[in-house]
Design an enzyme around this catalytic site. Structure first.
Site, PDB file in Angstrom:
ATOM      1  N   GLU A  31       0.856  -1.189   0.000  1.00 39.54           N
ATOM      2  CA  GLU A  31       0.000   0.000   0.000  1.00 39.54           C
ATOM      3  C   GLU A  31       0.891   1.238   0.000  1.00 39.54           C
ATOM      4  O   GLU A  31       1.799   1.359   0.824  1.00 39.54           O
ATOM      5  CB  GLU A  31      -0.917   0.018   1.226  1.00 39.54           C
ATOM      6  CG  GLU A  31      -1.739   1.281   1.386  1.00 39.54           C
ATOM      7  CD  GLU A  31      -2.612   1.578   0.176  1.00 39.54           C
ATOM      8  OE1 GLU A  31      -2.482   2.692  -0.372  1.00 39.54           O
ATOM      9  OE2 GLU A  31      -3.405   0.701  -0.224  1.00 39.54           O
ATOM     10  N   GLU A  88     -10.542   6.750 -10.566  1.00 44.56           N
ATOM     11  CA  GLU A  88      -9.559   6.562  -9.497  1.00 44.56           C
ATOM     12  C   GLU A  88      -9.098   5.104  -9.431  1.00 44.56           C
ATOM     13  O   GLU A  88      -8.795   4.562  -8.371  1.00 44.56           O
ATOM     14  CB  GLU A  88     -10.136   7.000  -8.151  1.00 44.56           C
ATOM     15  CG  GLU A  88      -9.069   7.458  -7.181  1.00 44.56           C
ATOM     16  CD  GLU A  88      -9.646   8.073  -5.928  1.00 44.56           C
ATOM     17  OE1 GLU A  88      -9.064   9.047  -5.465  1.00 44.56           O
ATOM     18  OE2 GLU A  88     -10.666   7.585  -5.429  1.00 44.56           O
ATOM     19  N   GLU A 127      -7.895  -5.180  -5.723  1.00 48.23           N
ATOM     20  CA  GLU A 127      -9.234  -4.605  -5.803  1.00 48.23           C
ATOM     21  C   GLU A 127      -9.104  -3.245  -6.490  1.00 48.23           C
ATOM     22  O   GLU A 127      -9.282  -2.207  -5.865  1.00 48.23           O
ATOM     23  CB  GLU A 127      -9.838  -4.452  -4.409  1.00 48.23           C
ATOM     24  CG  GLU A 127     -10.023  -5.759  -3.660  1.00 48.23           C
ATOM     25  CD  GLU A 127     -10.537  -5.561  -2.249  1.00 48.23           C
ATOM     26  OE1 GLU A 127     -11.758  -5.465  -2.068  1.00 48.23           O
ATOM     27  OE2 GLU A 127      -9.696  -5.484  -1.325  1.00 48.23           O
TER      28      GLU A 127
END
Length: 411
Positions: free
Chosen positions: A97, A153, A144
């Site tokens: 992340e 986005e 995802e």
């Protein structure tokens, strides 16, 4: 008694040791340009039962594909995927992340006794990014990456870059494919509201340019929000009588073969479509009460709605093709509600380009007549400068001289 901090020096001293945690230091600009910096975006996604159940089934029903494997979860944030993969028995779960919210991954992993989850901060598209422990390849990539209209986005580019850099030959991707689809819909009351409001705004005429701007702005909406007799908070699927055409597939994004810049190249996100009028049939007994507004008393479709086209409804489907137990789900108007809902493209009046008066206009309700089809082409492009924006170009004709050639921007 509260301390008096009214003087300038006292205020300075009061805030001298007031240090926010790193995640709370993210600015409102960061939240605007990347909603995945924010906990609330993940909270909404975690409450999407259709989305979560699809991922849970795809992973836990295929544990043998994850057991003792090295798995990279791309841009996982506060998503559930790393923990499902850990439950499936992965040897190592690399939870990557790039946003500061990723700092919570290790804490949640410890809370759930998953010591095989490793938080991997950094941007996977950065050439300097590297996997920990000297790893150079992974067996499976889970992601995802979808957003509204799939691309808004979207993090599809991150996933494809990770595929090219780290997925070993023969590796798996969950999910592996997306399809974009559309159909026509009738929304006569809403169409009137969309257009008429701007003609009298507190006594002023805003019709030019606001009608044109309104038509060029896509709506993100659940289909159940069209129709005056429907509960706007409902999460039911569209009334079938509002959908006036068959559906068509526009294009496919295959995460195993797509290039990294696929979302900014409209030649990859372009498709021709042909929409046919829906068969004339009465409503099912279970739908009779909810569809009463749209159907005549004799149970036949209302003629002015049956062939009317006020908007195109666009959605995407998610495919887990690499699962030995295949899983897929749809965000479409006849599927259960999802966070992504559908994207509604409101159609302007049709220009008459065939034989006849050059200034003649065709009303949208005349478009889908028996034996007629709507043919068109649509292309999408993710704006390169701002990943939130999606440019859409639509060209459509009804075989009688009625045509549309217009643009939309989803911001």
């Amino acid at each position: 008694m509260a301390k008096d901090v009214s003087s300038h020096s006292d205020v300075d001293r009061f805030f001298a040791d007031f240090d926010l945690a790193p995640v709370e230091q993210v600015s409102s600009r960061d939240f605007y340009f990347n909603s995945y910096s924010h906990r609330e975006a993940y909270e909404e996604l975690l409450k999407d039962e259709v989305h979560q159940e699809a991922y849970r089934t795809a992973i836990l029903a295929n544990k043998h594909l994850f057991r003792d494997r090295v798995v990279l979860v791309v841009e996982c944030g506060l998503g559930l995927a790393p923990y499902l993969v850990a439950e499936a028995g992965a040897k190592v779960v690399l939870a990557q992340e790039k946003n500061l919210i990723g700092r919570y991954i290790s804490r949640i992993a410890r809370l759930n006794s998953h010591d095989n989850i490793v938080s991997v901060p950094g941007d996977v598209t950065d050439p300097e990014f590297a996997l920990p422990y000297g790893l150079t390849e992974v067996d499976v990539i889970v992601s995802e990456p979808m957003g509204y209209l799939l691309l808004h986005e979207s993090r599809i580019r991150d996933v494809i870059v990770a595929r090219d850099r780290f997925l070993k030959p023969g590796g798996k991707m969950f999910p592996s494919r997306f399809t974009m689809n559309l159909c026509a819909a009738a929304a006569p009351q809403e169409y009137s509201i969309w257009m008429d409001f701007w003609e009298d705004v507190q006594g002023f005429d805003f019709s030019d340019p606001c009608q044109r701007l309104t038509m060029g702005t896509p709506l993100i909406s659940a289909a159940s929000q069209l129709g005056s007799d429907k509960d706007l908070s409902s999460e039911d699927a569209w009334q079938r009588s509002q959908l006036t055409s068959t559906s068509a597939e526009l294009f496919v994004i295959d995460l195993m073969t797509a290039p990294p810049d696929v979302t900014t190249r409209p030649e990859f996100l372009c498709g021709e479509f042909e929409l046919f009028p829906r068969p004339e049939s009465g409503p099912d007994e279970e739908d009779a009460e909810t569809e009463a507004h749209w159907w005549r008393a004799d149970g036949r479709p209302s003629t002015d709605l049956q062939h009317r086209v006020d908007a195109l409804v666009v959605w995407f489907d998610v495919k887990f093709d690499h699962a030995h137990v295949p899983v897929d789900y749809s965000t479409g108007p006849e599927a259960p509600w999802t966070l992504w809902q559908q994207t509604i493209l409101r159609l302007p009046p049709l220009s008459f380009t065939g034989t006849g008066a050059p200034d003649c206009r065709l009303d949208a309700s005349a478009m889908l007549q028996p034996g007629r089809t709507l043919r068109g082409r649509m292309a999408l492009r993710q704006a390169s400068a701002d990943r939130r924006d999606i440019d859409i170009k639509l060209s459509m004709e009804d075989g009688r001289g009625g045509s549309i050639n217009t643009y939309y921007t989803l911001q």
